[in-house]
Design an enzyme around this catalytic site. Structure first.
Site, PDB file in Angstrom:
ATOM      1  N   THR B  88       0.923  -1.015   0.087  1.00  0.00           N
ATOM      2  CA  THR B  88      -0.045  -0.023  -0.145  1.00  0.00           C
ATOM      3  C   THR B  88       0.909   1.244   0.078  1.00  0.00           C
ATOM      4  O   THR B  88       1.471   1.543   0.932  1.00  0.00           O
ATOM      5  CB  THR B  88      -0.937  -0.126   1.037  1.00  0.00           C
ATOM      6  OG1 THR B  88      -1.597  -1.239   1.355  1.00  0.00           O
ATOM      7  CG2 THR B  88      -1.740   1.203   1.289  1.00  0.00           C
ATOM      8  N   ALA B 159      -3.961   0.544  -9.539  1.00  0.00           N
ATOM      9  CA  ALA B 159      -4.471  -0.505  -8.610  1.00  0.00           C
ATOM     10  C   ALA B 159      -4.158   0.111  -7.215  1.00  0.00           C
ATOM     11  O   ALA B 159      -4.888  -0.312  -6.334  1.00  0.00           O
ATOM     12  CB  ALA B 159      -3.410  -1.791  -8.880  1.00  0.00           C
ATOM     13  N   LEU B 162      -7.019   2.086  -6.246  1.00  0.00           N
ATOM     14  CA  LEU B 162      -8.187   1.202  -5.785  1.00  0.00           C
ATOM     15  C   LEU B 162      -7.817   0.650  -4.403  1.00  0.00           C
ATOM     16  O   LEU B 162      -8.753   0.246  -3.797  1.00  0.00           O
ATOM     17  CB  LEU B 162      -8.424   0.160  -6.713  1.00  0.00           C
ATOM     18  CG  LEU B 162      -9.767  -0.761  -6.717  1.00  0.00           C
ATOM     19  CD1 LEU B 162     -10.776   0.058  -6.267  1.00  0.00           C
ATOM     20  CD2 LEU B 162      -9.876  -1.539  -8.009  1.00  0.00           C
ATOM     21  N   LYS B 163      -6.736   0.169  -4.206  1.00  0.00           N
ATOM     22  CA  LYS B 163      -6.180  -0.441  -2.963  1.00  0.00           C
ATOM     23  C   LYS B 163      -6.559   0.774  -1.642  1.00  0.00           C
ATOM     24  O   LYS B 163      -7.154   0.606  -0.586  1.00  0.00           O
ATOM     25  CB  LYS B 163      -4.754  -0.815  -2.910  1.00  0.00           C
ATOM     26  CG  LYS B 163      -4.111  -1.181  -1.723  1.00  0.00           C
ATOM     27  CD  LYS B 163      -4.843  -2.166  -0.972  1.00  0.00           C
ATOM     28  CE  LYS B 163      -3.801  -2.821   0.356  1.00  0.00           C
ATOM     29  NZ  LYS B 163      -4.662  -3.461   1.300  1.00  0.00           N
ATOM     30  N   LEU B 164      -6.244   1.870  -2.100  1.00  0.00           N
ATOM     31  CA  LEU B 164      -6.485   3.152  -0.975  1.00  0.00           C
ATOM     32  C   LEU B 164      -7.912   3.284  -0.697  1.00  0.00           C
ATOM     33  O   LEU B 164      -8.345   3.417   0.266  1.00  0.00           O
ATOM     34  CB  LEU B 164      -5.873   4.284  -1.411  1.00  0.00           C
ATOM     35  CG  LEU B 164      -4.109   4.210  -1.235  1.00  0.00           C
ATOM     36  CD1 LEU B 164      -3.766   5.731  -1.928  1.00  0.00           C
ATOM     37  CD2 LEU B 164      -3.871   4.225   0.202  1.00  0.00           C
TER      38      LEU B 164
END
Lengths: 281, 281
Positions: B88, B159, B162-164
């Site tokens: 992250t 990506a 979207l992870k955050l």
């Protein structure tokens, strides 16, 4: 919901259900299933000992209670009524009604879910108040439409506290999804990809359903902005009267107020339009 | 995670995995499963064409990238490395690395889930960047630990966006649960009843897991307040750089900052202690 209860009663050999609705036409589908439509609330209350009330708001519940308790005070044979309130109303109102007269036992059984969930026996209910025997009786009827009943040991109004708490979570999820999709979209990630990931992380119809509807701008049906404002008002009143800080409700309230000025008849998830506007989308 | 990948490679006849860790002892369990421990990142990079990096933060990813690209610039035979970042980190960092040198293809594949989820093949992954062939290759390895992979058509850093976004939803759920349980508890409803209803409305391990841990004050293990502050900082930087209003992150950030002053090593769900304090619990 009444249609499904009538069907369940008929299947269990317990029919008919007596029904009354302020708008007479709304009782027709239940009548078609074999229920007896009563001409007035007084007429219904004189014939039934267990009464379920699904009222629009606090005022309607209060007037239903008055009609029932007036009747039970007049005649000995109509004593010991059980009134079950299923609406999202102020816990303080239920608390007042609970101890107003000995002849009416007040229980509270608010349910989570839309009418289609009732038909599919998928509602989630909360149940509080009354004696254990009364709770068992009420649960027997709730079981026709629910997949889960959470019982509380406290007085009736605690069920309304828990219902508002659950609605607070649903509203928070709507606001969260609106913010999340906006963050993603502004940074090159399609809303649908957020639906995909959030549905995998938090499965179930509420998160996925609102996630999809917000992504597709489907705000035409469901629980209205006006209904949402009524609920968030009850949440904030409860928070305020118990000195609780509820910042997520405050934020969603602000967005619902502004969406009301645009269109109060859309689904409450349309607060996403305000969230997007604030981020220049 | 590396242990499970090594096991999967061995089962598929693709072993061994080459591993390197800044803290040598951390590589021991993978070595016990048959992996080859490399003495340095340079040594690893000289032998492997597909490299997965799970770094602590942005700085560690940047230095890993430098080591790999320096090597690929020195020698023709080490050209065309694929670096997959699973951490992250800031989307802006991945965006910078992505086009820095032609000899290193940068893909991003952050995963949701704790180590026990990796062992159970229950991680949720997001995958972006590179060519379709490269994405297929990376997906083949991710499948050893994941139950779902969401592929994005955009550049690698999407990506990370979207992870955050997903982490924002998890943090919002934690804050929501803390507020919800506080509202209920202050009004006579036990925390456990909130767990019961919210788990029925929003099933799945994230909502239920955090709900139970907050109700039981179990904050000793998991993702720390310090880790949470790193993540919420990345979310707010992304929001700010893209002119997005993210009020739920701002509220949770305030609570995490105050919880840090109390105990930064507890799970980030311990922000609930601050939420309760603000409501005089």
């Amino acid at each position: 919901m009444a249609v499904n209860i009538q069907k369940g009663l008929a299947a269990a050999g317990l029919a008919p259900l007596h029904v009354w609705n302020r708008t007479a036409s709304k009782a027709e589908p239940v009548q078609a299933e074999g229920a007896i439509v009563e001409p007035s609330l007084e007429s219904l209350a004189s014939k039934c000992s267990l009464i379920f009330a699904m009222t629009f708001d606090d005022a309607a519940l209060e007037s239903a209670f008055s009609a029932i308790s007036a009747l039970s005070n007049k005649s000995k044979e109509t004593e010991n009524k059980i009134l079950v309130t299923c609406s999202t109303v102020a816990p303080s109102l239920v608390q007042q009604l609970e101890h107003k007269t000995k002849s009416v036992s007040v229980l509270s059984a608010p349910v989570f879910g839309r009418p289609d969930a009732a038909a599919a026996k998928m509602l989630v209910a909360v149940l509080a108040g009354g004696s254990e025997t009364e709770k068992n009786l009420v649960a027997k009827y709730l079981e026709y439409t629910t997949r889960k009943i959470t019982r509380l040991g406290g007085p009736a109004h605690t069920a309304n506290v828990l219902k508002l708490t659950g609605n607070f979570c649903i509203l928070s999820v709507i606001e969260m999804l609106a913010q999340a999709q906006t963050l993603a979209e502004k940074n090159g990630v399609p809303r649908e990809a957020v639906v995909d990931v959030v549905s995998a992380l938090m499965p179930g119809p509420i998160v996925t359903g609102y996630s999809e509807r917000i992504a597709r701008d489907e705000f035409d049906v469901g629980f209205t902005v006006d209904g949402g404002l009524k609920d968030v008002g009850l949440m904030r009143d409860l928070a305020s009267s118990s000195s609780v800080s509820l910042p997520f409700a405050d934020i969603a309230h602000g967005h619902l107020e502004r969406q009301k000025a645009e269109n109060k008849d859309l689904d409450w998830a349309s607060l996403a339009k305000i969230v997007r506007k604030d981020s220049h989308l």
